[in-house]
Structures are given as structure tokens and as C-alpha cells.
Design a protein around this motif. Structure first.
Motif, PDB file in Angstrom:
ATOM      1  N   ASP A  95       0.836  -1.210   0.000  1.00 40.02           N
ATOM      2  CA  ASP A  95       0.000   0.000   0.000  1.00 40.02           C
ATOM      3  C   ASP A  95       0.864   1.252   0.000  1.00 40.02           C
ATOM      4  OD1 ASP A  95      -2.394  -1.359  -0.042  1.00 40.02           O
ATOM      5  OD2 ASP A  95      -2.709  -1.270   2.123  1.00 40.02           O
ATOM      6  N   VAL A  96       1.895   1.231   0.834  1.00 37.50           N
ATOM      7  CA  VAL A  96       2.786   2.386   0.931  1.00 37.50           C
ATOM      8  C   VAL A  96       3.679   2.480  -0.300  1.00 37.50           C
ATOM      9  CG1 VAL A  96       4.635   3.446   2.285  1.00 37.50           C
ATOM     10  CG2 VAL A  96       2.731   2.320   3.443  1.00 37.50           C
ATOM     11  N   ARG A  97       4.239   1.336  -0.711  1.00 41.60           N
ATOM     12  CA  ARG A  97       5.172   1.320  -1.839  1.00 41.60           C
ATOM     13  C   ARG A  97       4.543   1.848  -3.118  1.00 41.60           C
ATOM     14  NH1 ARG A  97       7.355  -3.892  -3.719  1.00 41.60           N
ATOM     15  NH2 ARG A  97       8.384  -2.478  -5.176  1.00 41.60           N
ATOM     16  N   GLU A  98       3.317   1.422  -3.408  1.00 45.83           N
ATOM     17  CA  GLU A  98       2.718   1.796  -4.688  1.00 45.83           C
ATOM     18  C   GLU A  98       2.648   3.305  -4.850  1.00 45.83           C
ATOM     19  OE1 GLU A  98      -1.340   1.112  -7.332  1.00 45.83           O
ATOM     20  OE2 GLU A  98      -0.878  -0.232  -5.664  1.00 45.83           O
ATOM     21  N   ASN A  99       2.278   3.984  -3.790  1.00 47.25           N
ATOM     22  CA  ASN A  99       2.155   5.438  -3.872  1.00 47.25           C
ATOM     23  C   ASN A  99       3.503   6.143  -3.853  1.00 47.25           C
ATOM     24  OD1 ASN A  99      -0.890   6.206  -3.673  1.00 47.25           O
ATOM     25  ND2 ASN A  99      -0.633   4.514  -2.239  1.00 47.25           N
ATOM     26  N   LEU A 100       4.379   5.738  -2.935  1.00 50.23           N
ATOM     27  CA  LEU A 100       5.656   6.422  -2.821  1.00 50.23           C
ATOM     28  C   LEU A 100       6.590   6.099  -3.987  1.00 50.23           C
ATOM     29  CD1 LEU A 100       6.451   6.293   1.003  1.00 50.23           C
ATOM     30  CD2 LEU A 100       5.339   8.087  -0.328  1.00 50.23           C
ATOM     31  N   GLU A 101       6.587   4.853  -4.455  1.00 46.78           N
ATOM     32  CA  GLU A 101       7.466   4.519  -5.573  1.00 46.78           C
ATOM     33  C   GLU A 101       6.949   5.108  -6.883  1.00 46.78           C
ATOM     34  OE1 GLU A 101       9.187   0.728  -6.030  1.00 46.78           O
ATOM     35  OE2 GLU A 101       9.417   0.381  -3.883  1.00 46.78           O
ATOM     36  N   GLY A 102       5.637   5.252  -7.015  1.00 49.76           N
ATOM     37  CA  GLY A 102       5.111   5.947  -8.184  1.00 49.76           C
ATOM     38  C   GLY A 102       5.580   7.387  -8.223  1.00 49.76           C
ATOM     39  N   LEU A 103       5.523   8.038  -7.066  1.00 48.14           N
ATOM     40  CA  LEU A 103       6.003   9.413  -6.968  1.00 48.14           C
ATOM     41  C   LEU A 103       7.500   9.477  -7.222  1.00 48.14           C
ATOM     42  CD1 LEU A 103       5.720  12.413  -6.214  1.00 48.14           C
ATOM     43  CD2 LEU A 103       5.929  11.727  -3.802  1.00 48.14           C
ATOM     44  N   GLU A 206       5.788   6.897 -13.773  1.00 48.56           N
ATOM     45  CA  GLU A 206       4.914   6.654 -12.624  1.00 48.56           C
ATOM     46  C   GLU A 206       3.999   5.467 -12.874  1.00 48.56           C
ATOM     47  OE1 GLU A 206       1.612   8.820  -9.723  1.00 48.56           O
ATOM     48  OE2 GLU A 206       2.677  10.010 -11.235  1.00 48.56           O
ATOM     49  N   ARG A 210       3.981   1.978 -10.658  1.00 48.79           N
ATOM     50  CA  ARG A 210       2.780   1.495  -9.970  1.00 48.79           C
ATOM     51  C   ARG A 210       2.377   0.104 -10.461  1.00 48.79           C
ATOM     52  NH1 ARG A 210      -0.644   4.853  -7.129  1.00 48.79           N
ATOM     53  NH2 ARG A 210       0.064   7.003  -6.826  1.00 48.79           N
TER      54      ARG A 210
END
Length: 234
Positions: A95-103, A206, A210
Motif C-alpha cells: 500500500d505504501v510502496r505503490e504510492n511512494l514509488e510511483g512518486l 509513474e 505502480r
């Protein structure tokens, strides 16, 4: 389960720098990540101190730090044991990775310098060679390095600080769920992401980041759930 006998890496930790506390922490963390201490292994402060030839103080401090980071848990009548890493833990991480790694990927496409891109390209070449040679542990380590470098390429120090505590958990997850057959798909996904970053295509970078996280989420949680079922745990 008690602490396994010393491995080849178990030299006298007290003989080296940097700080003794940090050395002991890194040693124990790496043993957990590499499954030398599997989930459920009981870590005894006195035994570890004797094995590493250090006092019990840095061992105690390292174990407290590992407990705060979720690698150890304290159980009644057993003391400190290596914490499990199950499907729910993976879901939280993803959950955290998808958003932060996309950014991170978007910002990397915006800020990456030619020199850093060459470093990333060399890293990908090493990862592919390791995967094609069946050197799973090396490939896993290099692929984790790729994710870390994308975050560093973002040029955002706050994002780097936010992601840093997740790095060790990510490496443990990769180590638990990767197989030799994963090498080609993972290298291919990373190479496509690299191309988008190199081409300064922020939207594509991005989206690819994701999608990669989503793909690894599905495979990892499925494998962890299957293993948990085989173990008879809930």
C-alpha cells in the motif's frame, strides 16, 4: 527454536568499524533478511554476544531497534523471536510502496542526471546477468538496489527519508518470495521503467512503477498465503 550456529559471516564483529552498535544491528538484520534466522527463531542476547564476541549492551540495543522496526517480537516465556512476515504484512508494505514509488519514479524522470542514469544502467546489466546465471540471491539484492536508486534519483530528501525504513522490509519480502524464474520478468519491468526515466517521460515512469508494484503484490501475497496454509497457520 534456538539461535543457529555461526555462519561464515559470523566473524568477530567487535573488531571493526563503524560503531559497534551499528555493526551488530546490521549483522542481525541481515541474518533475518537472508533467512539465516527464520521466523520464529528465538534470539538470546547472551548467546549472540558470545558468538559475536561483544558485550551484551550493543546486542540489547540492536535487538531493541529490530523490535521497533518489526523484525523481532517479544513473546511471553520466549523472549525475542524473529517476527513472521505474512500476507497482511506484505499488503501494508505494498500500500505504501505503490504510492511512494510511483512518486519517486515520476520525480526521477524529472531530475535524473546523465551520470546517475549510467549508474542505473550498469546496475540493471549486473542484475540481468545474475538472473540469467541463476544467482538468485545476487539478483534479489541488485533489484532491491534498483528500487533504492530510483528513490534517490527523485532528488527529494524527504521522500528518501520516508522510504529508507522500508528498504530492509522490502529486501526481506523479495528474499522470501523470489524464485529463479522471476529474474526475467523483474529485470524486464525494471528496464522498461529505466527507459521511461531516461526518456524523461514522467507519466510513463509513474504508471510503470505502480504497475510493477501491483504485479509483485499479487505474486508475493499469493505465495505468502500458500506458504502460511502449508504451515497450518492462519
Amino acid at each position: 527454536m534456538t539461535v543457529p550456529r555461526p555462519t561464515a559471516r559470523g566473524a568477530a564483529v567487535g573488531d571493526a568499524h563503524p560503531s559497534l552498535r551499528e555493526r551488530v544491528y546490521v549483522e542481525l538484520r541481515e541474518r533475518i533478511i537472508e533467512a539465516e534466522y527464520p521466523a520464529g527463531t528465538r534470539l538470546v542476547e547472551r548467546e549472540i554476544a558470545e558468538e559475536l564476541r561483544v558485550s551484551r549492551v550493543p546486542v540489547r540495543e540492536a535487538m531493541q531497534r529490530l523490535e521497533s522496526e518489526g523484525f523481532l517480537s517479544v513473546r511471553p516465556r520466549r523472549g525475542s523471536v524473529v517476527a513472521d512476515f505474512g500476507p497482511r504484512d506484505a499488503e501494508y508494505l505494498f500500500d505504501v510502496r505503490e504510492n511512494l514509488e510511483g512518486l519517486a519514479a515520476r520525480l526521477a524522470a524529472r531530475h535524473a542526471t546523465p551520470a546517475r542514469l549510467r549508474d542505473l544502467e550498469r546496475l540493471l546489466a549486473r542484475a540481468r546477468k545474475a538472473a540469467e546465471s541463476g544467482r538468485l540471491r545476487e539478483a534479489v539484492s541488485l533489484n532491491a538496489d534498483f528500487h533504492r536508486q530510483i528513490v534517490e534519483l527523485s532528488g527529494n530528501p524527504l521522500l528518501v527519508d520516508l522510504m529508507a525504513p522500508l528498504d530492509s522490509r522490502l529486501r526481506r519480502l523479495f528474499r522470501l518470495t523470489s524464485a529463479v524464474s522471476d529474474g526475467e520478468p523483474m529485470c524486464g519491468a525494471h528496464e522498461r521503467l529505466y527507459a521511461a526515466v531516461r526518456d524523461r517521460d514522467e507519466d510513463a515512469a509513474e504508471a510503470l512503477a505502480r504497475a510493477h508494484v501491483a504485479d509483485t503484490r499479487a505474486a508475493a501475497t499469493r505465495l505468502l498465503a500458500a506458504r502460511r496454509g502449508q504451515d497450518g497457520t492462519v
